[in-house]
Design an enzyme around this catalytic site. Structure first.
Site, PDB file in Angstrom:
ATOM      1  N   ASP A  46       0.836  -1.201   0.000  1.00 20.99           N
ATOM      2  CA  ASP A  46       0.000   0.000   0.000  1.00 20.99           C
ATOM      3  C   ASP A  46       0.878   1.260   0.000  1.00 20.99           C
ATOM      4  O   ASP A  46       0.377   2.381  -0.078  1.00 20.99           O
ATOM      5  CB  ASP A  46      -1.014   0.001   1.149  1.00 20.99           C
ATOM      6  CG  ASP A  46      -0.370  -0.079   2.512  1.00 20.99           C
ATOM      7  OD1 ASP A  46       0.870  -0.147   2.606  1.00 20.99           O
ATOM      8  OD2 ASP A  46      -1.116  -0.069   3.517  1.00 20.99           O
ATOM      9  N   SER A  47       2.210   1.067   0.012  1.00 19.56           N
ATOM     10  CA  SER A  47       3.139   2.174  -0.251  1.00 19.56           C
ATOM     11  C   SER A  47       2.828   2.818  -1.604  1.00 19.56           C
ATOM     12  O   SER A  47       3.251   3.939  -1.873  1.00 19.56           O
ATOM     13  CB  SER A  47       4.596   1.672  -0.230  1.00 19.56           C
ATOM     14  OG  SER A  47       4.738   0.533  -1.057  1.00 19.56           O
ATOM     15  N   ASP A  85      -0.994  -6.313  -0.222  1.00 19.36           N
ATOM     16  CA  ASP A  85      -1.347  -5.669   1.056  1.00 19.36           C
ATOM     17  C   ASP A  85      -2.851  -5.491   1.201  1.00 19.36           C
ATOM     18  O   ASP A  85      -3.515  -5.016   0.269  1.00 19.36           O
ATOM     19  CB  ASP A  85      -0.728  -4.263   1.103  1.00 19.36           C
ATOM     20  CG  ASP A  85       0.525  -4.193   1.944  1.00 19.36           C
ATOM     21  OD1 ASP A  85       0.828  -5.149   2.681  1.00 19.36           O
ATOM     22  OD2 ASP A  85       1.219  -3.158   1.856  1.00 19.36           O
ATOM     23  N   LYS A 113      -0.943  -9.526   3.087  1.00 18.28           N
ATOM     24  CA  LYS A 113      -0.219  -8.961   4.248  1.00 18.28           C
ATOM     25  C   LYS A 113      -1.136  -7.986   4.968  1.00 18.28           C
ATOM     26  O   LYS A 113      -1.875  -7.234   4.339  1.00 18.28           O
ATOM     27  CB  LYS A 113       1.052  -8.247   3.788  1.00 18.28           C
ATOM     28  CG  LYS A 113       1.821  -7.604   4.951  1.00 18.28           C
ATOM     29  CD  LYS A 113       3.229  -7.197   4.564  1.00 18.28           C
ATOM     30  CE  LYS A 113       3.354  -5.895   3.852  1.00 18.28           C
ATOM     31  NZ  LYS A 113       2.839  -4.710   4.585  1.00 18.28           N
ATOM     32  N   GLU A 115      -1.301  -5.442   8.783  1.00 14.55           N
ATOM     33  CA  GLU A 115      -0.478  -4.798   9.822  1.00 14.55           C
ATOM     34  C   GLU A 115      -1.136  -4.915  11.187  1.00 14.55           C
ATOM     35  O   GLU A 115      -2.300  -4.530  11.346  1.00 14.55           O
ATOM     36  CB  GLU A 115      -0.296  -3.308   9.486  1.00 14.55           C
ATOM     37  CG  GLU A 115       0.381  -3.058   8.156  1.00 14.55           C
ATOM     38  CD  GLU A 115       0.567  -1.570   7.862  1.00 14.55           C
ATOM     39  OE1 GLU A 115       0.231  -0.720   8.718  1.00 14.55           O
ATOM     40  OE2 GLU A 115       1.051  -1.249   6.759  1.00 14.55           O
ATOM     41  N   GLU A 182       9.357  -3.647  10.579  1.00 15.68           N
ATOM     42  CA  GLU A 182       9.776  -2.374   9.974  1.00 15.68           C
ATOM     43  C   GLU A 182      10.269  -1.404  11.040  1.00 15.68           C
ATOM     44  O   GLU A 182       9.587  -1.170  12.056  1.00 15.68           O
ATOM     45  CB  GLU A 182       8.569  -1.777   9.216  1.00 15.68           C
ATOM     46  CG  GLU A 182       8.874  -0.457   8.542  1.00 15.68           C
ATOM     47  CD  GLU A 182       7.837  -0.065   7.485  1.00 15.68           C
ATOM     48  OE1 GLU A 182       6.946  -0.884   7.163  1.00 15.68           O
ATOM     49  OE2 GLU A 182       7.930   1.058   6.978  1.00 15.68           O
TER      50      GLU A 182
HETATM   51  O1  KIV Z   1       3.556  -1.079   1.635  1.00 13.82           O
HETATM   52  C1  KIV Z   1       4.730  -1.470   1.576  1.00 13.82           C
HETATM   53  O2  KIV Z   1       5.445  -1.241   0.601  1.00 13.82           O
HETATM   54  C2  KIV Z   1       5.261  -2.203   2.715  1.00 13.82           C
HETATM   55  C3  KIV Z   1       6.739  -2.439   2.762  1.00 13.82           C
HETATM   56  C4  KIV Z   1       7.455  -1.196   3.064  1.00 13.82           C
HETATM   57  C5  KIV Z   1       7.098  -3.525   3.704  1.00 13.82           C
HETATM   58  O3  KIV Z   1       4.530  -2.578   3.580  1.00 13.82           O
END
Ligand code: KIV
Length: 265
Positions: A46-47, A85, A113, A115, A182
């Site tokens: 989600d970056s 994500d 993934k 969080e 992280e």
């Molecule tokens: O969203 C993302 O790119 C991430 C990485 C920085 C691990 O969660």
């Protein structure tokens, strides 16, 4: 080139002491280059809310955004494990988690993934039971930036560090097959990596994790504004995207990256 990386292969790599390399990817072209150069794991992170959409956090990203980019990455991927994500507030209850994770798997993800710590145990156990492999994420979890009051190193206090180890073990116990940590002190990352059987992938967590992940824009030196301490621009070494990716994979495999200058203590 590596073919068909699975979570079982990543666990074997950890057991053999071989380091795992991971990068974010958001489209078919970069996914093709990264997987051909031997990157084990591609993350549709989600970056993308920051590096593609230009927001100042990951919070505006939607399940539809991640699904779209997962389909793109899936089309170009040549055998890396593809993780997608679950974005902010797409997993507030177990039922919503399972429904949204299903959409990402149908878009082409091999794993999702999310969080957080102990509050996710029921959701993770349910995902695993429903055939959806899980990567957990602890430490500086960017979706909680407003709770943290900024992008700050986590786990510096002993009590916070002990809680993180406890939560990592609980996430593994609930069925998580991978863990991202992280921006935490290297000594804590080492402790977590040694305590867990599943692979632990670090970003800003020192060299003793089982593997490393970088946002691709940091690897290629095209991030604008703030450049995190833990990032490394491999284009300055090679000037070529294929060679930069290969150099990253090689430096992770040989524990050259991250150096102390990319880590926190
Ligand atoms: O969203 C993302 O790119 C991430 C990485 C920085 C691990 O969660």
């Amino acid at each position: 080139m590596k073919k068909n990386i699975t979570s079982a292969k990543l666990i074997q790599k950890k057991a053999a002491g071989e380091k795992i390399s991971a990068l974010t990817a958001y489209d078919a072209s970069f996914a093709g280059v990264f997987s051909e150069q031997g990157v084990d794991v591609l993350l549709v992170g989600d970056s993308l809310g920051m590096v593609l959409q230009g927001h100042d956090s990951t919070l505006p990203v939607t399940v539809d955004d991640i699904s779209y980019h997962t389909r793109c990455v899936k089309a170009g991927n040549k055998g890396s494990l593809l993780i997608a994500d679950l974005p902010f507030m797409s997993y507030p209850t177990p039922e919503q988690t399972w429904a949204n994770a299903g959409k990402l798997m149908q878009a082409g993800a091999n794993m999702v993934k999310l969080e957080g710590g102990k509050w996710l145990l029921e959701s993770i156990a349910g995902l695993t039971e429903r055939g959806i492999p899980v990567c957990a994420h602890l430490g500086l979890t960017p979706q909680s930036v407003n709770v943290f009051g900024g992008y700050k190193v986590q786990g510096r206090e002993q009590s916070q560090a002990d809680l993180m180890v406890e939560e990592a073990l609980a996430l593994e116990g609930a069925g998580a097959q991978l863990l991202v940590i992280e921006c935490i002190p290297s000594s804590l990352a080492r402790r977590i990596s040694q305590a867990l059987t599943i692979p632990v992938i670090g970003i800003g967590a020192g060299v003793d994790c089982d593997g490393q992940i970088l946002v691709m824009h940091d690897l290629l030196g095209i991030s604008t504004g703030y450049i995190p301490k833990f990032s490394k621009n491999y284009m300055t070494l090679t000037g070529d995207i294929h060679k930069a990716t290969a150099a990253y994979v090689d430096e992770v495999a040989n524990s050259v990256f991250p150096g102390p200058e990319h880590s926190f203590e």
